[in-house]
Design a protein around this motif. Structure first.
Motif, PDB file in Angstrom:
ATOM      1  N   LEU A  71      -5.544  -8.195   9.082  1.00 13.54           N
ATOM      2  CA  LEU A  71      -6.505  -7.194   9.387  1.00 13.54           C
ATOM      3  C   LEU A  71      -7.198  -6.779   7.991  1.00 13.54           C
ATOM      4  O   LEU A  71      -8.534  -6.862   7.798  1.00 13.54           O
ATOM      5  N   GLU A  72      -6.400  -5.925   7.189  1.00 15.24           N
ATOM      6  CA  GLU A  72      -6.858  -5.618   6.085  1.00 15.24           C
ATOM      7  C   GLU A  72      -7.561  -6.468   5.250  1.00 15.24           C
ATOM      8  O   GLU A  72      -8.603  -6.306   4.712  1.00 15.24           O
TER       9      GLU A  72
ATOM     10  N   LEU B  71      -8.382   2.312  13.063  1.00 15.26           N
ATOM     11  CA  LEU B  71      -7.425   1.430  13.778  1.00 15.26           C
ATOM     12  C   LEU B  71      -5.895   1.599  13.503  1.00 15.26           C
ATOM     13  O   LEU B  71      -5.232   0.445  13.605  1.00 15.26           O
ATOM     14  N   GLY B  72      -5.439   2.677  13.085  1.00 14.83           N
ATOM     15  CA  GLY B  72      -4.288   2.812  12.851  1.00 14.83           C
ATOM     16  C   GLY B  72      -3.611   2.590  11.488  1.00 14.83           C
ATOM     17  O   GLY B  72      -2.472   2.403  11.430  1.00 14.83           O
TER      18      GLY B  72
END
Lengths: 308, 304, 254
Positions: B6-7, B134-135
């Motif tokens: 995701l990153e 998103l955490g």
């Protein structure tokens, strides 16, 4: 008179290193060798661009592969030029064959871009060869040996380079006048008509591309010896741009275009570097002036009788 | 693992959007004026230097960006009027020579003014830390880049799709003679397009400055990627440039991050860490070669 | 008369519009076969399909009994199926003689391939002599040294024909060889085409009906992508369907 120009130039080129040595300017022998090597690579590109009508923007890849061919073989103990140089040529020719097979299906700007893409792929591939120096490049322990000739001395290497360049220019003359050369001239002017006449246009262009790649490989083999190493920068796109600039500067489709471009560009760099820290500014302005006022390059300015 | 992906995907999006800022101008100049402009990367470099110099002088990052945009729009206009417009009708070889010369000149001018050492450009203080989304934590500054990139992309879309100028631009990309027949002042339109392209380059240069080094030669690396983008997307197409930019940006970033890991599962770790980055770089060019092979006009051909 | 060219069911459409819609056509050996039809009937498309410049969507082309539908243009030319162009297509910067010499050189079956890199092409005297005699035949003797671009329009058309002849075609596809010519030039070209009859089979696309009906052994009429008649000139002239197709087409009074 006209017939004498080439032999006289050749004689002067042969005499040059001895003159330099006698006057204590040996340093310039290496410089002259470098100019001739770039001249050879640019001549090979001119065969593709000027004779074959294909604007290739990835010629440095074949140049660089030739250099790496010699350097890698040397690392594995193969020092003889009789083996290493033909191997370098074969490597570059093989790469040109692969690139040409795919690229020649495209036209115009897309051909420019796809040759650029393949060259960049080869650049990154070489960059990843950590066993062969990675981004530091691969040094040569010594120059190749070319028994019975002596490549160890700068003068000896200069003369061998000169012989290779002269042979390539002579071959270019024969090729231009041959059936193959006539067919290329036809393709350059009207490709569709050549196909309608029954010529295998794709094959002819591919052959031209591969020959140009092979000769660039030979130039690369010489470059590795001159420079003492094979560097990934030899394959980078700006190097391809540099070779293309030499061809356009010297004269597209002129037999001496590549050599003239190399002599003028590298000579100008050298002269300007002697007087200023910002030589490239002068080089850039000079190139801009040439492309604005001499659209057919320096060779286009020569008297009509001296043109091919 | 999924957080890493995701990153990296966000990093890829960010890089892709910056590529788009370069590619948008390049594809219009290429598609409408039929001009190969190798010096497009120099505008990006110029933007980064202008931003760094103005930010240092004023102490404000925002001032730096504004100065870069205004300065490069002016430089782009002057460049078009003085040099480039004389080469639109020349062959591609002459364009290559002329704009290659401009690269040499630009690099040397930058070296003369700012010296050979890289310049520092710091992100604004307020955005130097991470924020939680998103955490997980993601650098705020990179989020800003994504935001600006999306805003500019939307602006360009509206400009090209909804305005009269945009209609001329689309008509020009599809058929140059048509635009001239319609009575558009083509010379002014070309100058405006070029100035816009230069301003977009400046935004990209200024925003990427804090992440990459502001140094001579920074334009040459990214220029070729921008060319890859517009060839993949289809020369002359803004939409193609956006899709191509995201493909290249995300593909390159994810490839760099994930390929070494993936390779490690099939080869020794030494081979993997050597070959991984190279394969990621090659991936982009292979993608372009494949697109050209199967769709020679690119994914979104502008010419009918 | 044995068949040299046999075309069956040839179709080609451009985005929904049929340029040729199922063409059947036979050209016999030694025949001068004319193809006529109103503008936009698909004549040039048909020439493209037969020569291999375009690929058909359906149908087959056979040359001398062999299927050639899948062969590229240069491969068909190698078999002797050769075309000339409606718009002059020469090598503008090469001398006229070199234009024809290149066409002569293309006959790999006579000289070997063009992959000869060392020996000067000029050393093959026979090629140059053949090219010179072809120039003479089309009335361009003495113009050999002039670049093709410097020739007058009529001369370029003649050069174009010389190049086509240099490939020693068995079937020559002539796409409007008189296009854009004045009356006198057209007559000279017509005489030239007439002089080739018997040596070479020809498929002639031409708008000048005088010339077509004077020269042709057989005439096929293409209307809206279909052959509506294929017969001797007299029979075609009296064919009611042909008359109907041409009615109102003021350019072509039958």
């Amino acid at each position: 008179m006209k017939k004498l120009v080439e032999p006289l130039l050749l004689a002067a080129a042969v005499a040059l290193p001895f003159l330099l040595a006698a006057t204590g300017n040996e340093f310039y022998t290496g410089m002259a060798t470098r100019v001739m090597i770039f001249g050879l690579a640019a001549t090979a590109l001119n065969l593709i661009v000027g004779y074959g009508g294909m604007v290739a923007f990835g010629h440095a890849a074949f140049f660089g592969l030739g250099a790496y061919g010699v350097a890698i073989l040397m690392q594995h103990g193969v020092t003889s030029a009789w083996i290493a140089w033909p191997a370098a040529v074969a490597l570059a020719a093989l790469a040109a064959l692969g690139v040409g097979l795919v690229s020649l299906r495209t036209r115009g700007v897309y051909f420019i871009m796809i040759t650029l893409a393949f060259a960049q792929m080869l650049y990154y591939l070489v960059l990843s060869l950590k066993n062969y120096g990675g981004d530091d490049g691969l040094p040569l322990a010594n120059r190749s040996t070319l028994a019975p000739l002596d490549l160890g001395s700068d003068t000896g290497f200069y003369l061998v380079t000169l012989a290779v360049l002269a042979a390539a220019l002579f071959a270019m003359k024969r090729l231009a006048a041959s059936r193959f050369g006539s067919a290329l001239a036809g393709i350059r002017q009207n490709e569709t008509r050549m196909e309608a006449l029954g010529y295998p246009v794709f094959g002819l262009k591919l052959a031209c591309f591969v020959i140009g790649g092979a000769v660039a490989g030979l130039a690369g083999a010489l470059m590795a010896n001159q420079h003492g190493m094979a560097s990934p920068n030899l394959l980078y796109w700006t190097q391809s741009g540099m070779l293309l600039v030499m061809v356009i500067l010297g004269g597209v489709g002129h037999r001496y275009g590549g050599l003239i471009g190399a002599v003028v560009l590298l000579g100008l760099e050298e002269v300007l570097a002697g007087v200023t820290d910002h030589a490239n500014l002068g080089v850039g302005l000079f190139l801009l002036a040439v492309v604005s006022f001499a659209p057919r390059g320096i060779a286009g300015l020569l008297p009509k009788g001296s043109r091919e | 693992m999924s957080q890493l992906i995701l990153e990296q995907a966000l990093n890829g999006l960010q890089f892709g959007l910056m590529l788009f800022l370069l590619a948008a101008g390049l594809t219009l100049v290429f598609g409408i004026m039929d001009m190969i402009n190798l010096s497009h990367g120099s505008l990006y470099m110029g933007g980064a230097y202008f931003a760094a110099a103005a930010a240092q002088a004023s102490g404000s990052f925002a001032v730096g960006i504004l100065a870069a945009v205004a300065g490069m729009a002016l430089v782009g206009t002057l460049l078009e009027l003085a040099v480039l417009r004389h080469f639109y009708k020349r062959d591609h070889l002459s364009q290559v020579l002329a704009t290659f010369a401009l690269i040499l000149i630009a690099n040397e001018l930058v070296r003369m003014v700012w010296g050979p050492q890289p310049m520092m450009l710091n992100p604004p203080e307020a955005l130097s830390g991470p924020v939680e989304i998103l955490g997980f934590f993601y650098p705020a500054y990179r989020l800003l880049i994504i935001g600006v990139g999306l805003a500019v992309a939307l602006f360009l879309y509206l400009l090209v799709a909804k305005t009269r100028v945009g209609m001329w631009v689309r008509a020009g990309a599809a058929n140059r003679e048509m635009t001239e027949a319609m009575g558009v002042n083509v010379r002014r339109l070309f100058t405006a397009i070029f100035a816009l392209g230069a301003a977009l380059c400046a935004i990209a240069g200024a925003l990427l400055g804090p992440l990459l080094a502001v140094q001579v030669g920074m334009g040459e690396n990214i220029l070729i990627l921008a060319f890859v983008v517009i060839v993949i997307g289809g020369i002359g197409s803004i939409r193609g440039a956006l899709v191509g930019s995201l493909l290249v940006g995300v593909g390159d970033t994810l490839g760099r991050a994930l390929l070494p890991t993936l390779l490690r599962s099939v080869a020794s770790s030494e081979v993997a860490s050597n070959l991984g980055p190279a394969l990621a770089s090659i991936l982009i060019y292979a993608l372009m070669a494949a697109v050209l092979f199967w769709k020679p006009q690119g994914l979104f051909p502008a010419r009918g | 008369m044995s068949e040299l060219l046999r075309v069956r069911g040839l179709e080609r459409h451009f985005g929904g519009i049929y340029a040729t819609a199922g063409v059947d056509l036979d050209v016999g050996a030694g025949e001068l076969h004319a193809l006529i039809g109103p503008n936009g009937a698909g004549k040039t498309t048909l020439i493209h399909l037969i020569s291999g410049a375009l690929a058909p969507d359906a149908g087959a082309v056979a040359f001398d009994g062999k299927p050639v539908t899948d062969l590229a243009m240069h491969e068909r030319a190698g078999l002797g199926l050769v075309r000339s162009y409606q718009i002059t297509s020469v090598f503008p910067h090469l001398p006229a003689l070199e234009n024809v010499r290149l066409a002569v050189q293309s006959r790999a079956r006579d000289w070997g391939s063009s992959f000869r890199f060392w020996r000067p092409a000029a050393a093959d005297r026979a090629m140059t002599e053949e090219a010179a005699s072809l120039l003479e035949r089309v009335g361009l003797a003495g113009r050999g040294a002039a670049p093709a671009a410097d020739l007058a329009h009529g001369e370029q058309r003649a050069l174009e024909l010389a190049m086509a002849l240099a490939t020693k075609p068995r079937l020559l596809l002539l796409d409007e060889p008189m296009a854009g010519m004045g009356h006198e030039e057209s007559e000279r070209m017509a005489d030239l085409v007439a002089s080739l009859k018997g040596d070479i089979s020809m498929l002639l696309v031409e708008h000048d009906m005088d010339i077509v009906f004077r020269l042709a052994d057989r005439i096929s009429v293409l209307v809206a992508g279909r052959i509506v008649a294929s017969d001797a000139p007299a029979a075609v002239r009296d064919n009611p369907e042909v008359r109907r197709a041409y009615l109102g087409d003021e350019v072509v009074p039958l």
